[in-house]
Design a protein around this motif. Structure first.
Motif, PDB file in Angstrom:
ATOM      1  N   PHE A 332       1.210  -1.081  -0.179  1.00  0.00           N
ATOM      2  CA  PHE A 332       0.030  -0.625  -0.130  1.00  0.00           C
ATOM      3  C   PHE A 332       1.144   1.303  -0.206  1.00  0.00           C
ATOM      4  N   MET A 333       2.365   0.873   0.279  1.00  0.00           N
ATOM      5  CA  MET A 333       3.647   1.515   0.583  1.00  0.00           C
ATOM      6  C   MET A 333       3.842   3.091  -0.969  1.00  0.00           C
ATOM      7  N   ALA A 334       3.373   4.391  -1.064  1.00  0.00           N
ATOM      8  CA  ALA A 334       3.365   5.326  -2.769  1.00  0.00           C
ATOM      9  C   ALA A 334       4.819   5.439  -2.284  1.00  0.00           C
ATOM     10  N   PRO A 335       5.306   5.273  -3.046  1.00  0.00           N
ATOM     11  CA  PRO A 335       6.658   5.753  -2.883  1.00  0.00           C
ATOM     12  C   PRO A 335       7.359   7.620  -3.351  1.00  0.00           C
ATOM     13  N   ASP A 336       7.732   7.676  -2.695  1.00  0.00           N
ATOM     14  CA  ASP A 336       8.202   9.266  -2.508  1.00  0.00           C
ATOM     15  C   ASP A 336       8.714   9.839  -3.399  1.00  0.00           C
ATOM     16  N   TRP A 337       9.141   9.345  -4.790  1.00  0.00           N
ATOM     17  CA  TRP A 337       9.224  10.087  -5.651  1.00  0.00           C
ATOM     18  C   TRP A 337       8.017  10.785  -6.608  1.00  0.00           C
ATOM     19  N   LEU A 338       6.913  10.962  -5.882  1.00  0.00           N
ATOM     20  CA  LEU A 338       6.258  11.193  -6.690  1.00  0.00           C
ATOM     21  C   LEU A 338       6.170  13.266  -6.038  1.00  0.00           C
ATOM     22  N   GLY A 339       6.818  12.865  -4.955  1.00  0.00           N
ATOM     23  CA  GLY A 339       7.082  14.144  -4.757  1.00  0.00           C
ATOM     24  C   GLY A 339       5.514  15.043  -4.074  1.00  0.00           C
ATOM     25  N   ARG A 340       6.653  16.591  -3.293  1.00  0.00           N
ATOM     26  CA  ARG A 340       5.619  17.094  -2.630  1.00  0.00           C
ATOM     27  C   ARG A 340       4.363  18.144  -3.621  1.00  0.00           C
ATOM     28  N   THR A 341       4.252  17.784  -4.550  1.00  0.00           N
ATOM     29  CA  THR A 341       2.447  18.109  -5.348  1.00  0.00           C
ATOM     30  C   THR A 341       2.297  16.715  -5.969  1.00  0.00           C
ATOM     31  N   VAL A 342       2.030  15.212  -4.604  1.00  0.00           N
ATOM     32  CA  VAL A 342       1.396  14.263  -4.649  1.00  0.00           C
ATOM     33  C   VAL A 342       0.345  15.078  -4.294  1.00  0.00           C
ATOM     34  N   SER A 343      -0.794  14.221  -5.306  1.00  0.00           N
ATOM     35  CA  SER A 343      -2.668  14.684  -5.365  1.00  0.00           C
ATOM     36  C   SER A 343      -3.161  12.821  -5.312  1.00  0.00           C
ATOM     37  N   LEU A 344      -4.103  13.128  -4.453  1.00  0.00           N
ATOM     38  CA  LEU A 344      -4.946  11.379  -4.088  1.00  0.00           C
ATOM     39  C   LEU A 344      -4.877  11.041  -5.512  1.00  0.00           C
ATOM     40  N   ASN A 345      -5.559  11.779  -6.592  1.00  0.00           N
ATOM     41  CA  ASN A 345      -5.023  11.025  -8.190  1.00  0.00           C
ATOM     42  C   ASN A 345      -4.303  10.342  -7.995  1.00  0.00           C
ATOM     43  N   ASN A 346      -3.325  10.168  -8.437  1.00  0.00           N
ATOM     44  CA  ASN A 346      -2.424  10.144  -8.025  1.00  0.00           C
ATOM     45  C   ASN A 346      -1.138   8.861  -7.248  1.00  0.00           C
ATOM     46  N   LEU A 347      -1.799   8.711  -6.161  1.00  0.00           N
ATOM     47  CA  LEU A 347      -1.865   7.663  -5.471  1.00  0.00           C
ATOM     48  C   LEU A 347      -2.950   6.570  -6.316  1.00  0.00           C
ATOM     49  N   TRP A 348      -3.823   7.047  -6.401  1.00  0.00           N
ATOM     50  CA  TRP A 348      -4.955   6.180  -6.137  1.00  0.00           C
ATOM     51  C   TRP A 348      -4.494   5.423  -7.805  1.00  0.00           C
ATOM     52  N   ASN A 349      -4.552   6.439  -8.978  1.00  0.00           N
ATOM     53  CA  ASN A 349      -3.519   5.529 -10.733  1.00  0.00           C
ATOM     54  C   ASN A 349      -2.999   4.543  -9.938  1.00  0.00           C
ATOM     55  N   LEU A 350      -1.427   5.014  -8.668  1.00  0.00           N
ATOM     56  CA  LEU A 350      -1.015   3.550  -9.033  1.00  0.00           C
ATOM     57  C   LEU A 350      -1.767   2.610  -7.625  1.00  0.00           C
ATOM     58  N   ASN A 351      -2.829   2.935  -7.060  1.00  0.00           N
ATOM     59  CA  ASN A 351      -3.809   1.352  -6.150  1.00  0.00           C
ATOM     60  C   ASN A 351      -2.756   1.270  -4.943  1.00  0.00           C
ATOM     61  N   ARG A 352      -1.868   3.499  -3.956  1.00  0.00           N
ATOM     62  CA  ARG A 352      -0.551   2.810  -3.508  1.00  0.00           C
ATOM     63  C   ARG A 352      -1.504   4.336  -2.531  1.00  0.00           C
ATOM     64  N   THR A 353      -2.405   4.425  -1.176  1.00  0.00           N
ATOM     65  CA  THR A 353      -2.530   5.540  -1.271  1.00  0.00           C
ATOM     66  C   THR A 353      -2.525   5.653   0.657  1.00  0.00           C
ATOM     67  N   LEU A 354      -0.973   4.561   1.028  1.00  0.00           N
ATOM     68  CA  LEU A 354      -0.535   4.760   2.713  1.00  0.00           C
ATOM     69  C   LEU A 354       0.549   5.720   1.924  1.00  0.00           C
ATOM     70  N   ILE A 355       0.952   6.671   3.124  1.00  0.00           N
ATOM     71  CA  ILE A 355       2.409   7.670   3.268  1.00  0.00           C
ATOM     72  C   ILE A 355       2.999   7.181   5.282  1.00  0.00           C
ATOM     73  N   VAL A 356       3.938   6.440   4.511  1.00  0.00           N
ATOM     74  CA  VAL A 356       4.496   6.436   5.875  1.00  0.00           C
ATOM     75  C   VAL A 356       5.635   7.540   5.715  1.00  0.00           C
ATOM     76  N   SER A 357       5.561   8.858   7.005  1.00  0.00           N
ATOM     77  CA  SER A 357       6.718   9.689   7.315  1.00  0.00           C
ATOM     78  C   SER A 357       7.238   8.514   8.490  1.00  0.00           C
ATOM     79  N   TYR A 358       8.775   9.684   7.595  1.00  0.00           N
ATOM     80  CA  TYR A 358       9.315   8.625   9.471  1.00  0.00           C
ATOM     81  C   TYR A 358      10.609   9.755   9.651  1.00  0.00           C
ATOM     82  N   GLU A 359      10.520  10.092  11.130  1.00  0.00           N
ATOM     83  CA  GLU A 359      11.394  11.226  11.513  1.00  0.00           C
ATOM     84  C   GLU A 359      13.096  10.576  11.943  1.00  0.00           C
ATOM     85  N   ASN A 360      13.873  10.819  10.246  1.00  0.00           N
ATOM     86  CA  ASN A 360      15.216  10.366  10.125  1.00  0.00           C
ATOM     87  C   ASN A 360      15.824  10.055   9.703  1.00  0.00           C
ATOM     88  N   GLY A 361      16.496  10.712   8.882  1.00  0.00           N
ATOM     89  CA  GLY A 361      17.296  11.455   7.726  1.00  0.00           C
ATOM     90  C   GLY A 361      18.166  10.279   7.356  1.00  0.00           C
TER      91      GLY A 361
END
Length: 482
Positions: A332-361
């Protein structure tokens, strides 16, 4: 100088909580820095954002910036509106009787002259639109805008078959504004398992940073108040939610603020409030997996703090956690290369609607399905006016932000609270602001907020406010394009 965590630990030992083996402290970390010294201040983030992209395109702008002042004023004007909330207050008497989850009636009138003689706000056990029976409670609308009832909202988890995730009013409670046997406004506490998908035409093409997204603060710090064992200083200052992760998602929450520690004794990851273990991480992971398999909704899991168990062998421990997350949720995890302008349509088109953010560089750079941290606007105050001033300034400073950020809409207890008021706690602090939050986001910040995270989510109307806020923003976008 003693911080809140050290003081709470001392009080807990004096309170005798540590004598209970179920509450044993496997991973105490009293040196954890609550302030996050490495976090960037709001002003610094704002400057940095301007430097990164000075020529922001229309699609990257926060949608509401193009809304005219006339339309903003008209949509911020009050309309007749009623809603139910559940009080966050809870008490256990010496005899063991539990008082909790009292239903609250809330109403907004278009003007002070709106109410007529004979009008009333009623709490009903049947849908008054189908059958207008006698109310359980009735209140004169001129008596204010809020009434605390003695009716207790059930605290059972929401039970729904995965194939039947529909909007529905819960536990047969409705609120209505009634005039001459006519229902002018009605509402209930309802599940909203697919509200984003149902608003596809409104939300689909909008960048996530330009949406209004409801969330919970310390999402994993959930626990029911069921007896004396749950009403200790340990839990009064550690529990932030009553609804479990599954219920939060069904109610409409789409952002989860998660703090994780590793317990070397049980060799498990736990969801914690700083050093206090509350629920196994595995339960939250399974709830998210189950929800995503049944819906096409967005879920943002923000792994924000790691209070204990990560200090030694840091990289290996983070790797172990991330690979566990990916093994369970990778599909379900969306790739971060979708970038900061990612929209719900982008996620739905990939069938990946989970964004996992993480406090570690390091983690963020190592795994393509791990996103940059969600910036938290955190006031770190127990004072309501200070919280309002901080959030109001945050809305202005981030009004054109093109990254995900969360308005942490809660009060934070101090070390002195634990010492001087051990019978207080987060429930009481939340009760000071819960009704204010509904008003602030409904009428003032609907055009500026991104993620809104609060405590005891049923004690406010944030979920409805965010849905309405997104509809108002669509009107702004339509107006700016015409």
């Amino acid at each position: 100088m003693l911080n809140l965590h050290t003081v709470l630990l001392l009080v807990i030992f004096q309170d005798g909580v540590n004598s209970n083996p179920d509450n044993s402290l496997h991973f105490v970390n009293t040196n954890y820095d609550e302030k996050h010294k490495d976090e960037i201040s709001i002003e610094e983030e704002h400057i940095k954002e301007k430097q990164i992209d000075k020529s922001v395109k229309v699609r990257e702008r926060r949608s509401a910036t193009s809304c005219s002042e006339t339309i903003q004023r008209s949509m911020s004007s009050p309309n007749l509106y009623v809603f139910l909330t559940v009080s966050s207050l809870g008490y256990v008497s010496w005899s063991g009787n539990v008082s909790k989850r009292n239903l609250e009636l809330n109403w907004v009138l278009p003007s002070s002259r709106f109410a007529q003689s004979g009008d009333y706000i009623g709490l009903f056990k049947d849908d008054p639109q189908s059958y207008l029976g006698s109310p359980v409670v009735s209140v004169n609308p001129n008596s204010g805008s809020y009434f605390l009832t003695e009716e207790q909202f059930p605290d059972t988890s929401i039970l729904m078959l995965d194939t039947e995730l529909l909007d529905q009013c819960l536990f047969h409670y409705w609120i209505a504004y009634v005039r001459e046997d006519r229902v002018l406004s009605v509402n209930c506490i309802k599940t909203r398992p697919r509200w984003m998908r149902e608003m596809k035409d409104t939300l689909g093409s909008v960048p996530l940073h330009s949406l209004m997204i409801p969330g919970t603060h310390n999402s994993g710090s959930h626990m029911k108040l069921r007896g004396v064992a749950d009403d200790t200083v340990w839990y009064r200052y550690s529990v932030n939610q009553e609804e479990d992760i599954w219920s939060q998602l069904l109610l409409g929450i789409r952002y989860l603020d998660l703090r994780v520690s590793y317990d070397s004794e049980t060799q498990k990851f736990w969801l914690v409030h700083d050093f206090v273990p509350l629920n196994p991480l595995s339960g939250a992971i399974q709830a998210v997996k189950r929800f995503l398999r049944s819906t096409q909704e967005l879920v943002i899991m923000d792994f924000h703090r790691f209070p204990a168990g990560f200090k030694h062998n840091t990289r290996q421990r983070h790797k172990e956690l991330v690979e566990y997350i990916i093994s369970e949720l990778g599909e379900f995890m969306a790739p971060d290369w979708l970038g900061r302008t990612v929209s719900l349509n982008n996620l739905w088109n990939l069938n990946r609607t989970l964004i996992v953010s993480y406090e570690n560089g390091w983690v963020e750079s190592e795994y393509e399905t791990i996103w940059p941290k969600v910036h938290h606007a955190w006031a770190d105050t127990r004072d309501t006016p200070q919280l309002f001033q901080f959030l109001n300034r945050s809305m202005e400073l981030r009004s054109e932000a093109t990254y995900l950020w969360a308005a942490m809409s809660h009060l934070t207890p101090s070390a002195l609270d634990v010492i001087l008021n051990p019978s207080g706690g987060i429930r009481i602090l939340n009760n000071r602001i819960s009704r204010h939050l509904s008003t602030w986001y409904m009428n003032m910040w609907w055009d500026k907020a991104n993620i809104v995270a609060s405590d005891f989510i049923l004690s406010n109307d944030i979920i409805s406010s965010t849905i309405q806020g997104n509809r108002k923003r669509e009107i702004c976008r339509s107006q700016s394009l015409s």
